[in-house]
Design a protein around this motif. Structure first.
Motif, short mmCIF file in Angstrom:
data_model
loop_
_atom_site.label_atom_id
_atom_site.label_comp_id
_atom_site.label_asym_id
_atom_site.label_seq_id
_atom_site.Cartn_x
_atom_site.Cartn_y
_atom_site.Cartn_z
N UNK A 159 0.84 -1.28 0.32
CA UNK A 159 -0.20 0.26 0.20
C UNK A 159 0.64 1.09 0.13
N UNK A 160 1.80 1.07 0.60
CA UNK A 160 3.41 2.67 0.84
C UNK A 160 3.38 3.05 -0.78
N UNK A 161 3.13 1.70 -1.43
CA UNK A 161 4.41 2.00 -2.38
C UNK A 161 3.85 2.34 -3.38
N UNK A 204 12.39 -3.83 -0.03
CA UNK A 204 11.98 -4.33 -0.60
C UNK A 204 12.26 -2.88 -2.22
N UNK A 205 12.29 -1.19 -1.74
CA UNK A 205 13.20 -0.02 -2.57
C UNK A 205 13.75 0.85 -1.82
N UNK A 261 5.79 -8.20 4.01
CA UNK A 261 6.89 -8.85 3.08
C UNK A 261 7.74 -10.00 3.04
N UNK A 262 8.46 -9.92 4.36
CA UNK A 262 9.44 -11.09 4.63
C UNK A 262 9.88 -10.64 5.91
N UNK A 271 11.61 -9.61 8.71
CA UNK A 271 12.83 -8.91 8.25
C UNK A 271 13.99 -9.08 9.08
N UNK A 272 14.22 -9.53 10.36
CA UNK A 272 15.37 -9.26 11.16
C UNK A 272 16.81 -9.79 10.50
N UNK A 273 16.64 -10.78 9.51
CA UNK A 273 17.96 -11.69 8.96
C UNK A 273 18.14 -10.63 8.26
N UNK A 274 17.93 -9.72 7.11
CA UNK A 274 18.20 -8.81 5.82
C UNK A 274 18.53 -7.69 7.05
N UNK A 275 18.26 -6.99 8.08
CA UNK A 275 18.68 -5.60 8.25
C UNK A 275 20.42 -5.15 7.71
#
Length: 287
Positions: free
Chosen positions: A103-105, A134-135, A215-216, A218-222
């Motif tokens: 929605x933010x997108x 994501x962006x 979306x996924x 998040x913690x492992x991708x910070x």
């Protein structure tokens, strides 16, 4: 902060205050609109014409009105956008599970913003992080307030506290729920009354976050997030949030943490001038 949701979610100085005629004049230039999305609408508001943009993302129990006192201050210096997520405030409820970052997108496209600083409170900080993953090209900076990001565990104490809040809400004791010692400081009676009034006027806020999904995890991708990040936490906020703020400072390459004194989870309600000045200074900070 969420009162109803999935286990992880529902357990889920004189500074800039030129706040006289200038702020009032700027506030009058605000524009309210709606965005059609999945058979419903998102209510949003824009203001300001500055070269830098800020998007405000509310927490999991209030809607965008929570930024009312911060709004006219920031609008003097920046282009600012705020909106009600699905089911909150003036936005229609979600018919099924959905990803708020999508929605933010859509909103970013609707208002014509290619990039901005995202200021997210509590569950709104999780949406800001999702969007940044994501962006990354669209994120100038992040301000994560009382952060609640997907992938972190919660303590038994936090779960018990959340269940207690839910029970009070179900009994109609909103005042009792908002007297939770971590939301606002003990002496913030006027601000507490405003929060209760917002919730009574917008009962759909309670439980609106139940259909939100990240979306996924998040913690492992910070570590992928390269945007400069300011993590703000209120002095009296609950230990789980304090610990998550410390973890974000460690896990995100360009993050720093600041404890805001004499404030709780909703620091922008309790200390709007201080909050706006902190955000202003961070957004205008030289690289």
């Amino acid at each position: 902060m969420r009162l109803f949701s999935t286990p992880a979610a529902a357990i889920a100085a004189g500074c800039l205050l030129l706040c006289g005629g200038g702020a009032a004049a700027q506030a009058q230039t605000s524009t309210r609109a709606t965005l059609d999305i999945d058979g419903g609408t998102l209510a949003y508001e824009t203001c300001g014409v500055g070269p830098k943009a800020i998007v405000l993302l509310h927490d999991g129990i209030l809607h965008s009105a929570a930024f009312d006192d911060v709004w006219p201050i920031l609008c003097q210096r920046f282009r600012v956008v705020r909106y009600d997520r699905r089911g909150y405030g003036a936005s229609s409820p979600a018919p099924a599970a959905y990803a708020p970052a999508k929605d933010l997108e859509a909103l970013m496209k609707a208002v014509g913003l290619e990039h901005a600083t995202f200021v997210g409170s509590s569950s709104g900080s999780g949406i800001a992080v999702d969007y940044a993953l994501a962006h990354p090209e669209a994120v100038d900076r992040l301000v994560l307030v009382g952060p609640w990001v997907s992938g972190f565990d919660v303590s038994l104490g936090f779960i018990a506290r959340s269940l207690n809040l839910v029970a009070k809400v179900k009994m109609g004791d909103l005042d009792g729920a908002v007297r939770d010692p971590y939301i606002l400081t003990k002496t913030a009676d006027a601000e507490r009354a405003r929060v209760v009034a917002w919730l009574k006027a917008n009962p759909g806020n309670l439980g609106a976050g139940a259909r939100e999904r990240p979306l996924a995890v998040a913690k492992p991708r910070l570590g992928e997030i390269q945007a400069p990040t300011l993590v703000l936490v209120g002095e009296v906020d609950i230990k789980d949030v304090q610990e998550q703020a410390k973890a974000l400072e460690t896990l995100m390459p360009h993050a720093r943490r600041m404890v805001v004194p004499a404030s709780g989870h909703l620091m922008y309600v309790e200390r709007p001038a201080t909050f706006a000045e902190i955000v202003r200074a961070f957004v205008e900070e030289q690289p």
